[in-house]
Design an enzyme around this catalytic site. Structure first.
Site, PDB file in Angstrom:
ATOM      1  CE  LYS A 137     -12.261  21.821  16.379  1.00  0.00           C
ATOM      2  NZ  LYS A 137     -13.333  22.425  15.604  1.00  0.00           N
ATOM      3  CG  ASP A 193     -16.739  20.596  14.072  1.00  0.00           C
ATOM      4  OD1 ASP A 193     -15.707  21.209  13.751  1.00  0.00           O
ATOM      5  OD2 ASP A 193     -17.848  21.162  14.230  1.00  0.00           O
ATOM      6  CG  HIS A 200     -14.770  22.819  21.057  1.00  0.00           C
ATOM      7  ND1 HIS A 200     -13.494  23.308  20.958  1.00  0.00           N
ATOM      8  CD2 HIS A 200     -15.386  23.183  19.896  1.00  0.00           C
ATOM      9  CE1 HIS A 200     -13.345  23.934  19.806  1.00  0.00           C
ATOM     10  NE2 HIS A 200     -14.483  23.872  19.141  1.00  0.00           N
ATOM     11  NE  ARG A 202      -2.587  28.005  -1.591  1.00  0.00           N
ATOM     12  CZ  ARG A 202      -1.833  27.170  -2.316  1.00  0.00           C
ATOM     13  NH1 ARG A 202      -1.596  27.413  -3.574  1.00  0.00           N
ATOM     14  NH2 ARG A 202      -1.349  26.089  -1.782  1.00  0.00           N
ATOM     15  CG  HIS A 253     -12.777  28.614  19.908  1.00  0.00           C
ATOM     16  ND1 HIS A 253     -13.069  27.535  19.117  1.00  0.00           N
ATOM     17  CD2 HIS A 253     -13.961  29.155  20.246  1.00  0.00           C
ATOM     18  CE1 HIS A 253     -14.386  27.439  18.975  1.00  0.00           C
ATOM     19  NE2 HIS A 253     -14.948  28.408  19.657  1.00  0.00           N
ATOM     20  CE  LYS A 262     -16.485  29.120  23.505  1.00  0.00           C
ATOM     21  NZ  LYS A 262     -17.202  30.087  22.690  1.00  0.00           N
ATOM     22  CE  LYS A 287     -21.801  22.223  13.340  1.00  0.00           C
ATOM     23  NZ  LYS A 287     -21.154  23.432  13.891  1.00  0.00           N
ATOM     24  CD  GLU A 325     -22.248  24.835  17.035  1.00  0.00           C
ATOM     25  OE1 GLU A 325     -21.639  25.876  16.789  1.00  0.00           O
ATOM     26  OE2 GLU A 325     -22.000  23.748  16.487  1.00  0.00           O
TER      27      GLU A 325
HETATM   28  C1  BG6 Z   1     -15.722  25.165  16.007  1.00  0.00           C
HETATM   29  C2  BG6 Z   1     -16.437  24.146  15.176  1.00  0.00           C
HETATM   30  O1  BG6 Z   1     -14.533  24.646  16.526  1.00  0.00           O
HETATM   31  O2  BG6 Z   1     -16.562  25.565  17.085  1.00  0.00           O
HETATM   32  C3  BG6 Z   1     -17.760  24.676  14.673  1.00  0.00           C
HETATM   33  O3  BG6 Z   1     -15.611  23.783  14.071  1.00  0.00           O
HETATM   34  C4  BG6 Z   1     -18.587  25.211  15.816  1.00  0.00           C
HETATM   35  O4  BG6 Z   1     -18.483  23.682  13.978  1.00  0.00           O
HETATM   36  C5  BG6 Z   1     -17.771  26.166  16.682  1.00  0.00           C
HETATM   37  O5  BG6 Z   1     -19.708  25.891  15.269  1.00  0.00           O
HETATM   38  C6  BG6 Z   1     -18.524  26.546  17.943  1.00  0.00           C
HETATM   39  O6  BG6 Z   1     -17.820  27.531  18.617  1.00  0.00           O
HETATM   40  P1  BG6 Z   1     -18.570  28.558  19.592  1.00  0.00           P
HETATM   41  O7  BG6 Z   1     -17.475  29.362  20.197  1.00  0.00           O
HETATM   42  O8  BG6 Z   1     -19.505  29.346  18.716  1.00  0.00           O
HETATM   43  O9  BG6 Z   1     -19.318  27.722  20.592  1.00  0.00           O
END
Ligand code: BG6
Length: 487
Positions: free
Chosen positions: A156, A243, A248, A51, A186, A190, A344, A224
């Protein structure tokens, strides 16, 4: 099949969200690295769409330069040449159809000037609320009809629940065939996640043990140390279940639990993953524990509580931790609990799969009960320090029969060159037209269906201090004698 055999053809990569965080931190560095490797990605053109008023090609290239610089990738000569030749910008500000027509003309002129075959990747690196509008407008403007192939990439989260995911799939399929759609998780990009298939299906020694007769339990952890990091607006509405768990963690679980596919082909693999999701028993409330981080210390540094983070409601009940016990009702896994958890502000970054094998049925060792013998464990570390450890029992030297656990260990970093970034792998597969590492429509819906009861009736959210492995209550999910690893 995932292989270099598929032809890599140059394309125009149109990134909606072209000045966003994902583009800056992940996509641009990945695109640039691929271009540098000369994998014909250098012949592709990147068209950032955003934008941002007042931005033109020159201004955008300056932004790209800063982003590549920050990623430590900028080299004056090579990067500038790539930027000037292959990076472009187009402003699309609102909902006006003439803006999309202008975008269409811009894409065509880039295709002509660059001698490109008319292949287009539409990459939605946008907040999820923006997906439906952009997909509908792309379709209505006919931008997905080109001389070459067209692919749609969606980040996502895909929907917020089953209903919204179904609606979004309906909209996508109005304009795109499923074979054109690349839903990103993603984690699938990996290297260590892909290796789950390599490891399982190339080593029959493990495959023979990979069942209810030999495995006692499976644990999967995505931990994390970071908090919400300025993403409170998104996270308050998402929470850990949406999330990380729905995508994942669930992807990791399906790769661990799936049957051997007939061949390593995208749809055969995805069929097996969907079968796992459908075999999971409906989840009861007592199989789930939610948590939210309170103040605490990580690496000696005091961290605020989730409710003290900017943008978070002071009485928020959003879960920053979720643990679940899942039961897969099929012949292979009946009776084997799958424990999954994410959080987290945990003590450290760790994504790990722990497969615990059954102990010997009786002990032949005097003074040692079968229960006192440590079970064999396979620990697959997805990140960081990627690799695996296989724990076995050995006799300690000496006249007495004493047992001790030792570990057979493999680390990627000790054997191979640094691993590619997940986004490099995924982008390359998109350009090759390989959907193996992308989530199919029915797969994402099956995952939402699985968690629907939890989303509809979320459990109470317990507090845990930052820097710990989650609330104490998570222990109650485990059977007697079991513990979370690590804990
Ligand atoms: C994302 C989440 O999809 O994956 C985040 O939205 C998270 O909250 C992240 O921190 C973690 O990805 P990675 O590759 O750092 O493990």
């Amino acid at each position: 099949m995932r292989s270099a055999r598929r032809r890599l053809e140059p394309a125009t990569i149109i990134v909606f969200g072209g000045t966003g965080d994902l583009m800056e931190r992940k996509l641009l560095p990945a695109l640039y690295r691929l271009a540098e490797q000369g994998l014909r990605v250098e012949d592709s053109h990147v068209l950032g769409v955003a934008r941002s008023a007042g931005l033109d090609d020159a201004g955008y290239r300056a932004w790209v330069r800063r982003a590549l610089h920050a990623a430590g990738l900028w080299s004056e000569e090579r990067s500038r040449a790539w930027c000037d030749r292959c990076v472009h910008f187009q402003r699309v500000g609102g909902d006006r159809s003439d803006e999309l027509a202008a975008l269409g003309r811009r894409i065509e002129s880039l295709e002509q000037a660059g001698g490109l075959p008319g292949n287009r990747v539409f990459y939605l690196a946008l907040p999820p609320e923006a997906f439906p509008g952009v997909i509908a407008r792309l379709g209505e403007a006919g931008l997905h009809r080109s001389r070459g192939w067209t692919r749609l990439v969606i980040e996502k989260p895909f929907g917020r629940d089953l209903l919204l995911a179904q609606e979004l799939n309906g909209l996508v399929h109005r304009h795109f065939a499923e074979s054109q759609v690349y839903r990103i998780d993603h984690y699938l990009g990996k290297e260590t996640v892909q290796n789950l298939l390599g490891f399982r299906f190339a080593n029959p020694v493990f495959e023979a043990l990979w069942n209810r007769d030999r495995i006692e339990s499976v644990q999967i952890t995505v931990a994390e140390p970071i908090g919400v990091e300025g993403r409170a607006v998104y996270y308050e509405r998402a929470g850990a279940l949406r999330d990380i768990v729905q995508n994942h963690l669930t992807q990791l679980l399906t790769l661990v639990a799936m049957e051997v596919p007939g061949a390593l082909e995208a749809d055969l693999i995805r069929n097996e993953k969907v079968k796992v999701l459908r075999a999971i028993q409906p989840i009861d409330r007592d199989q789930v524990v939610f948590g939210q981080y309170a103040r605490g210390r990580i690496d000696g540094v005091e961290r605020p509580a989730y409710r003290e983070e900017p943008g978070v409601a002071p009485d928020s009940r959003t879960e920053t931790f979720a643990a679940l016990r899942l039961a897969i009702q099929n012949w292979r896994w009946h009776g084997v609990p799958f424990y999954i958890r994410t959080g987290k502000r945990m003590p450290r970054r760790l994504t790990e799969i722990v497969v615990t094998f059954r102990r010997p049925p009786v002990s032949v060792f005097e003074m040692i009960d079968a229960e006192a013998i440590n079970p064999n464990r396979l620990v697959v570390t997805i990140q960081p320090d990627e690799g695996f450890d296989f724990h076995v029992e050995v006799k300690t030297p000496g006249s007495q029969m004493r047992l001790e656990s030792v570990c057979l260990r493999f680390r990627y970093s000790e054997t191979f060159a640094p691993l590619p970034d997940a986004y490099e792998t995924l982008l390359l597969d998109i350009l090759r037209g390989d959907q193996t590492l992308f989530v199919r429509a029915d797969e994402t819906e099956a995952a939402w269906r699985l968690y629907a009861p939890v989303l509809e009736h979320p459990p109470q959210t317990h507090s845990y201090p930052a820097g710990t492995w989650g609330p104490r209550e998570a222990k109650r999910l485990l059977r007697r004698g079991q513990r979370w690893l690590p804990a």
